[in-house]
Design an enzyme around this catalytic site. Structure first.
Site: not given
Length: 348
Positions: A215, A283, A312
């Site tokens: 991320s 996501d 995610h």
């Protein structure tokens, strides 16, 4: 796994539940079985899919297909929580937290700050008993993430089984260490990361080295010297926070200027080493329409693996996804492929 096997398993399970008295009539059984078969067919036709592998370099593709085959296999997300938002929310609560013993190190930065590194030395490595040549993986947690995140612990567990050493880069001010300067971090600034890379390489210059990121803090007293923290803390969205805090800290004139500079679209073209990016098109923070597919195709060093589900940092799979996720398997296979067969990547 195929349609017939899954359908038969669901039917047998539901039939066993009927026998113990959950349903009292043949009509109820027919309805439940019909629903089960319909759901299984929908799942197998619309949810469980092979990921899309995007790469302009045929040799890179062949390398991945041979040494990282998981990127070509069908991804079966957990059948009862395949939706992106559900996967995103449940992963921190469902996945296990492997026990990892860290060795902490604080390194100084040029501006007087400090960075916290958590090392997993893996001194019991059977495959690489010589610490000087033991492969090292630098792990980069996501926004506000630290070495304690479950996905980081799982990546270290995967690396341990391969005999590798890991070091986790904790961004300034979020791992419990003091914030010595009024500066944290942002997605566009890589000065701290560069300092960490040079430091780790200087300690183990003979060891193979690669990085894996996932991320993309408090310390209010120090920050109040430069920012209106009352206004910052009133932010209700990431964009509001970045506008009042992040973009100001790093000298951007507007929030749009910061976002443009931080966008991977501008950086993918200059990537000079093999990079594999995993992203789900559902996501919630990096949706399909925002993935720079066309830009990635312009660089032979970049490959994208795009799954239809996963959310995610979710990528849950299995009926009860406590342990390994699809992301963990991609990480393990790609890291092993690069360390052990990386010299073949452009000779295939």
């Amino acid at each position: 796994m195929d349609w017939q096997v899954l359908t038969r398993e669901i039917s047998l399970y539901l039939e066993s539940q009927v026998r113990v008295g959950l349903f009292g009539s043949g009509v109820g059984l027919s309805l439940v079985l019909g629903f089960g078969v319909a759901y299984a067919c929908y799942y197998l036709s619309s949810i469980a899919k092979k990921p899309q592998l995007v790469a302009s370099n045929d040799r890179f593709c062949r390398f991945l297909e041979e040494y990282c085959p998981v990127v070509t296999e069908t991804y079966y997300p957990t059948i009862w929580c395949w939706e992106g938002r559900v996967q995103t929310l449940l992963r921190p609560f469902i996945t296990s937290r492997p026990q990892v013993q860290y060795r902490n190190e604080l390194i100084k930065t040029a501006d007087g700050g400090q960075i916290s590194l958590d090392w997993f030395d893996n001194n019991d490595s059977l495959y690489y008993p010589d610490a000087s040549t033991r492969p090292t993986v630098l792990l980069l947690p996501g926004l506000t993430g630290t070495s304690k995140e479950s996905y980081i612990l799982h990546m270290i567990h995967q690396s341990e089984t391969l005999g590798y050493r890991c070091v986790v880069f904790n961004n300034r001010g979020i791992a419990g260490e003091d914030l010595l300067t009024p500066r944290t971090y942002c997605a566009a600034n890589t000065e701290d990361l560069e300092a960490v890379i040079h430091h780790v390489h200087s300690l183990h210059s003979s060891a193979p080295f690669m990085a894996a990121g996932v991320s993309m803090g408090g310390h209010r007293q120090m920050l109040e010297k430069l920012f209106d923290m009352d206004l910052v803390m009133k932010a209700r969205t990431v964009r509001e926070f970045d506008k009042q805090f992040t973009s100001v800290m790093f000298g951007y004139r507007t929030i749009d200027e910061y976002y443009e500079d931080a966008s991977p679209c501008r950086k993918l073209k200059s990537v000079g080493i093999p990079v594999l990016c995993l992203n789900s098109v559902d996501d919630v923070f990096s949706p399909g329409h925002a993935i720079p597919v066309e830009t990635a195709k312009q660089n032979a060093n970049v490959a994208l693996v795009l799954t239809s589900c996963g959310g995610h940092i979710g990528f849950l799979e299995g009926i009860w996804p406590r342990k390994c996720t699809y992301m963990d398997r991609v990480f393990k296979q790609f890291v092993q492929a690069m360390f052990e067969h990386g010299n073949k990547i452009f000779s295939m």
